[in-house]
Write an enzyme that holds these catalytic residues in place. Sequence first.
Site, mmCIF file in Angstrom:
data_model
loop_
_atom_site.group_PDB
_atom_site.id
_atom_site.type_symbol
_atom_site.label_atom_id
_atom_site.label_comp_id
_atom_site.label_asym_id
_atom_site.label_seq_id
_atom_site.Cartn_x
_atom_site.Cartn_y
_atom_site.Cartn_z
ATOM 1 N N ASP A 1 18.700 42.449 -49.392
ATOM 2 C CA ASP A 1 17.714 43.454 -49.777
ATOM 3 C C ASP A 1 18.154 44.843 -49.300
ATOM 4 O OD1 ASP A 1 15.355 44.110 -51.044
ATOM 5 O OD2 ASP A 1 14.210 42.543 -50.024
ATOM 6 N N SER B 1 20.409 43.967 -53.923
ATOM 7 C CA SER B 1 19.250 44.688 -54.482
ATOM 8 C C SER B 1 19.563 46.179 -54.632
ATOM 9 C CB SER B 1 18.022 44.474 -53.596
ATOM 10 O OG SER B 1 17.739 43.104 -53.496
ATOM 11 N N ARG C 1 19.575 43.107 -58.452
ATOM 12 C CA ARG C 1 18.223 43.384 -58.919
ATOM 13 C C ARG C 1 18.173 44.816 -59.421
ATOM 14 N NH1 ARG C 1 13.946 41.239 -56.483
ATOM 15 N NH2 ARG C 1 12.902 42.932 -57.541
ATOM 16 N N ASP D 1 10.084 44.013 -57.743
ATOM 17 C CA ASP D 1 9.757 42.602 -57.524
ATOM 18 C C ASP D 1 8.755 42.154 -58.579
ATOM 19 O OD1 ASP D 1 11.242 42.609 -55.199
ATOM 20 O OD2 ASP D 1 9.569 42.107 -53.881
#
Length: 412
Positions: A161, A193, A219, A223
């Site tokens: 992340d 991410s 990503r 979310d």
Amino acid sequence: MFCFRRAILTLFFMFLLYEVDLLENGLARTPPMGWMSWGYYMCGIKCEGNESKCLNEDLVLSVADTFYDEGYQEAGYEYIIVDDCWSEKARDRNGKLVADRKRFPRGMKFLADYIHSKGLKFGMYTNIAEVTCMRYPGSKNYLSLDAQTFAEWGVDYLKVDGCYVTEEFLNVGYIRLGKYLNETKRPMVYSCSWPYYIEFIHRKKPDYALIAKYCNMWRNYHDVQTSWEAMIGIVEHYRSSYGEMAPYHHPGQWNDPDMLIFGTGVLTRSQSRIQLAVYVMLSAPILISCDMNKITAYEKQLLLNLDLIAVGQDPLGIMAKPYKFHGLVLWVKPHLPKKGDSYPTFSFALVNLDIEDVRLDLKPGLYGLNSTDGYSMMDVFSGHHIKNITLHDTISLIVPGHDVLMYTMYPL
Ligand SMILES: *[C@@H]1O[C@H](CO)[C@@H](O)[C@H](O)[C@H]1NC(C)=O
Ligand SMILES: *[C@@H]1O[C@H](CO)[C@@H](O)[C@H](O)[C@H]1NC(C)=O
Ligand SMILES: *[C@@H]1O[C@H](CO)[C@@H](O)[C@H](O)[C@H]1NC(C)=O
Ligand SMILES: *[C@@H]1O[C@H](CO)[C@@H](O)[C@H](O)[C@H]1NC(C)=O
């Protein structure tokens, strides 16, 4: 003559550079499929009197058992990924991460061994800052040690992340950690991410060429939340950003729209068809996040529909191209099998995010089909071959509100 040779040499070196310009760890040749804890369980630390929302050893083992016993593994679901909140709040005296002693009493290596014993793969989570998004220990000052720890524990996939760091650090931290992961010699899918934080937190354009050089998947967007509206937001984002993302999307490197919301009770049957159809058309990772016991029989049938999964796991790994079309979006994707060298199969997904039905005349020949012998048209959800079509045919269709029609056209 001299210039000509120099041009050839330049081309040759550009070719070499291009060849080494991607992360090549041999992993994620097709988009990863599996289960990840965050979407449904989130932190999952309030366990007393709340067992059904607890992120612990029993949960992770039970997902492995379900994958193994109920056909998910055979369909391609492989990675079981523990997201944030798995660790103690403090590292040990050597600086090593420690699994939460109550929820993971036998540690993470035990989980990995159990998952591997079933022929499945194990994923974990960290953040590139000093703490994780939920403020557990993060990897910033321990990149090398944490990479080694994950490797020792038998981790096969690492989600990293990007909370709480500057744009500058995102651009160096992911590269450094990738180097340390490589140095462990243990192949680990590297899920970053990075572009999400660049675009939505730091408000800059992600440099996908750079990201694809260091990560297996990344990503791009927020979310996923457990709602139909969140799902529409994701589908629309991947439609409008197609031009930016598609060039960097291929075997070994994937754009990641985040988890499915199957098994959470918020999607109707047709909405669940839309989510899975769009994800397989995108060649996106397919990560379920729910209590596996809450997946309905219908959702399970979709998740195990091998015609659908085959489109998502196609080895060419092409991201479907979206076309706006009379109030709906038509996604078109060429894939295997090919007839000879020149005639790929094509899948078409007609997605209606609106509540009204849409009538349309589809001319498949306008979207790249080129086999003059025609195509056999299959309804992907039923597996029925409907009819044979030629390049000049027009097919009259009605796409009901909040629904999708999906066809695969095999060259004859
Ligand atoms: C149960 O756990 C969930 C997920 O961590 C949390 O959101 C919820 O507040 C908890 N409920 C209770 C009653 O503790
Ligand atoms: C490390 O990087 C090299 C060079 O790209 C690659 O060949 C190798 O497979 C990588 N190893 C691991 C474990 O990721
Ligand atoms: C048919 O289309 C495919 C994919 O779009 C292309 O690769 C192939 O070269 C085409 N074949 C012919 C014979 O034009
Ligand atoms: C489609 O064409 C194939 C090959 O020519 C043939 O075997 C099949 O019967 C045809 N299907 C239909 C529904 O006409």
